[in-house]
Design a protein around this motif. Structure first.
Motif, mmCIF file in Angstrom:
data_model
loop_
_atom_site.group_PDB
_atom_site.id
_atom_site.type_symbol
_atom_site.label_atom_id
_atom_site.label_comp_id
_atom_site.label_asym_id
_atom_site.label_seq_id
_atom_site.Cartn_x
_atom_site.Cartn_y
_atom_site.Cartn_z
ATOM 1 N N THR A 88 -0.427 10.268 3.612
ATOM 2 C CA THR A 88 0.408 11.162 2.810
ATOM 3 C C THR A 88 -0.262 11.455 1.471
ATOM 4 N N GLN A 124 8.605 4.399 -1.103
ATOM 5 C CA GLN A 124 8.400 3.697 0.171
ATOM 6 C C GLN A 124 7.976 2.262 -0.141
ATOM 7 N N ARG A 172 0.813 -1.200 0.000
ATOM 8 C CA ARG A 172 0.000 0.000 0.000
ATOM 9 C C ARG A 172 0.855 1.261 0.000
ATOM 10 N N PRO A 207 8.539 9.937 -3.231
ATOM 11 C CA PRO A 207 8.707 9.242 -1.941
ATOM 12 C C PRO A 207 7.576 8.255 -1.646
ATOM 13 N N VAL A 208 6.359 8.593 -1.998
ATOM 14 C CA VAL A 208 5.234 7.674 -1.768
ATOM 15 C C VAL A 208 5.443 6.373 -2.559
ATOM 16 N N ASP A 216 1.178 4.995 1.353
ATOM 17 C CA ASP A 216 0.700 5.588 2.603
ATOM 18 C C ASP A 216 -0.477 6.541 2.354
#
Lengths: 374, 374
Positions: free
Chosen positions: B141, B158, B136, B154-155, B138
């Motif tokens: 965010t 991650q 998933r 960054p999403v 986040d």
């Protein structure tokens, strides 16, 4: 969370008598050089995770991550607010975004640094601040396990590997922002620790010392592993916490009663190396683990502790009450053995019982033939 | 989950006309060699994650993981049940234990393999089975973001980094059990793909094709990244799924209406390379991303899709109803724009707006001075 009070100092006394630890004198070091006897020493020729194929795979990952070279510290600090409160909020948000289950910040006390490394080289206290974070051990697996079988190390290494990934990412990011940073994570044989985690966990407000001799988190119980990033980035520290655990563990003996090596004391806290603590018999604990013929690392105290189960429904309610009232605490402690936390759930077991003998895997499942015949 | 039916073939038609893809002709490849024009090509000199310090740190991690050498395949198969059903259950349990948010198994169709790599070397279909898993993005965010700002990469990373860790662990473990395995993960520039993920996601029952041209999961919406481990371990496959998405996306245009590059079609599915699909205008999408002066990778379709928000409370109820009744589906689609999913939440923003100019970070936050003065 309700029932958790910030306090100025950890709830177990830490005196001026604390001496920094020589890394050669940890349980691993003592066992490896024969101080726990020749049988234990013979077992130290391979690490526990190397006994089992899943944890051996996981060990390969953290070994590889631990060999990563650090990126350089940017010559200029990034154009972001220099406010320690704002930077602390930001770094905690980064850790949460990267899936840490709990995070806090503290100053690094000098005594948290090891005195010297495994070769005897002195370790100099270098960084003033620590970002400390924890990741949950998979509760469904812990619940299914006996707590002293083959899945013990995979449970720990699931957290170790992910913590290593996140710690390296956070340290890399801080260096890109223009401050120095050092990723600290385990297990101890990857040599990425220059500090002990327990004092950092206490000062960063992630838990209190427990009867099992390790730090217990109000949200994760004993079911977690932790890592830290040490840094000179200016960061506002959190405070230690009090959620009544010293009184709880004083009255509760479920971990001691269930410890297969009788390493957890049933009595009071003592002063040990300047720390007020329930004193685990490290030799018994380590000797049991290193010579365990029917599993990898023992997690039985983690499994049976009534704080480890996720705080949902009934568990959550009882725990909230137990932090507030002496009567409810006693009720909770009396009721804890009735919850069946000491039992395994064979019907939820998803792993195979295997052990490396040399490079070959052998079955350690007494029931395998019967099951295969079904 | 209720409302999800296993079906024999994916809900979008896949014909015999599917041609295997030349890796040199993906959007990255086309953009890099100038087929999207000189402006886009100039921006390709660095990758999107390298624009921003957090995603640059995350990129370092996946670059490092992708360079890990494979351990050897054990010469003997481990003494575990050879039953494909039992092995499939076990491997899915391993992935869940390692924190995959969704997992399924499929046979690898030949057309899922790329035809050749970035150097033009042919890729031979090698492994019959794929373990496919998703993690998933986040949600907090994604919800806070505009979907086209600095936190986009960054999403994604991650998930990419954690997927890389888990894929390498699972592949290592399978090789220790005596079968061959290959970890497949992104992003594409780490060169760890020999297959395309979308057909594997469809066949492993992790989702259906969506209007946005990518696979949508009934539990994660568009808010995930996926990886796979290809293997010759005998594994019982899962089935594709039908949760009514083809009818839902036919009537819902929220992603198309919110796409900043107008790359998502408002019309019907077409046949493209043998696949029945809503056809994303890859050039528009990629060109917008590569030249975005105010962020990294765009995630706006992910953010605004009413399936991406966690299916709790009201969302969960509406979604369950929408999969069962045409009337409720229409109500849900009419109501979706009222949920405010297209809005950002500046009060929940935890990241800084920064961009690398050469090796130096510059602020891209128009409000930074105002906030600092507060």
């Amino acid at each position: 969370m309700q029932g958790i009070r910030p306090v100025d100092v950890p709830t177990n006394r830490i005196t001026d008598a604390v001496q920094r630890i020589d890394m050669r004198n940890t349980a691993y070091g003592l066992a490896a050089r024969g101080e726990y006897g020749p049988v234990v020493q013979r077992h130290m020729q391979r690490t526990l995770p190397e006994k089992y194929p899943l944890s051996a795979a996981q060990k390969d990952m953290v070994d590889y991550l631990a060999a990563m070279a650090a990126n350089p510290v940017a010559p200029q600090v990034a154009p972001i607010p220099a406010d320690p409160e704002a930077l602390a909020r930001h770094m905690k948000a980064v850790c949460t975004f990267l899936k840490a289950d709990a995070v806090g910040i503290c100053r690094v006390p000098t005594y948290a640094y090891y005195k010297c490394d495994k070769q005897g080289n002195p370790i100099e206290p270098k960084y003033p601040n620590a970002i400390v974070f924890a990741m949950r051990k998979d509760w469904r697996t812990v619940r299914a396990s006996t707590g002293r079988d083959w899945i013990g190390d995979p449970v720990s290494f699931q957290a170790y590997d992910h913590l290593a990934l996140v710690a390296e990412t956070v340290a890399n990011y801080i260096r890109r922002l223009g401050w120095d940073a050092s990723a600290q994570y385990g297990p101890s044989f990857v040599n990425r620790y220059s500090v002990l985690m327990p004092p950092l966990l206490l000062w960063a407000g992630l838990g209190e010392i427990s009867r099992a001799g390790i730090v217990l988190s109000p949200t994760l119980g004993l079911g977690f592993k932790a890592a830290a990033v040490l840094t000179d980035m200016p960061l506002a520290p959190d405070k230690p916490i009090d959620f009544g655990l010293q009184r709880f563990c004083q009255e509760c003996h479920i971990c001691a009663d269930n410890c297969p090596s009788h390493a957890i004391p049933r009595g009071d806290k003592i002063l040990y190396n300047g720390y007020e603590t329930w004193k685990l018999d490290t030799q018994r604990c380590a000797s049991f683990n290193f010579t365990n013929a029917k599993g990898t690392m023992c997690n039985r105290c983690v499994k049976v502790c009534p704080w480890t189960a996720p705080a949902t429904g009934c568990y959550g309610l009882v725990r909230r009450l137990a932090t507030r009232s002496a009567v409810m605490r006693r009720v909770a402690i009396q009721a804890a053995p009735l919850l069946g936390l000491h039992e395994s759930r064979p019907e939820e077991k998803w792993w195979f019982d295997l052990e490396y003998v040399g490079d070959t895997l052998q079955s350690r499942d007494a029931n395998a033939d019967a099951r295969n015949a079904q």
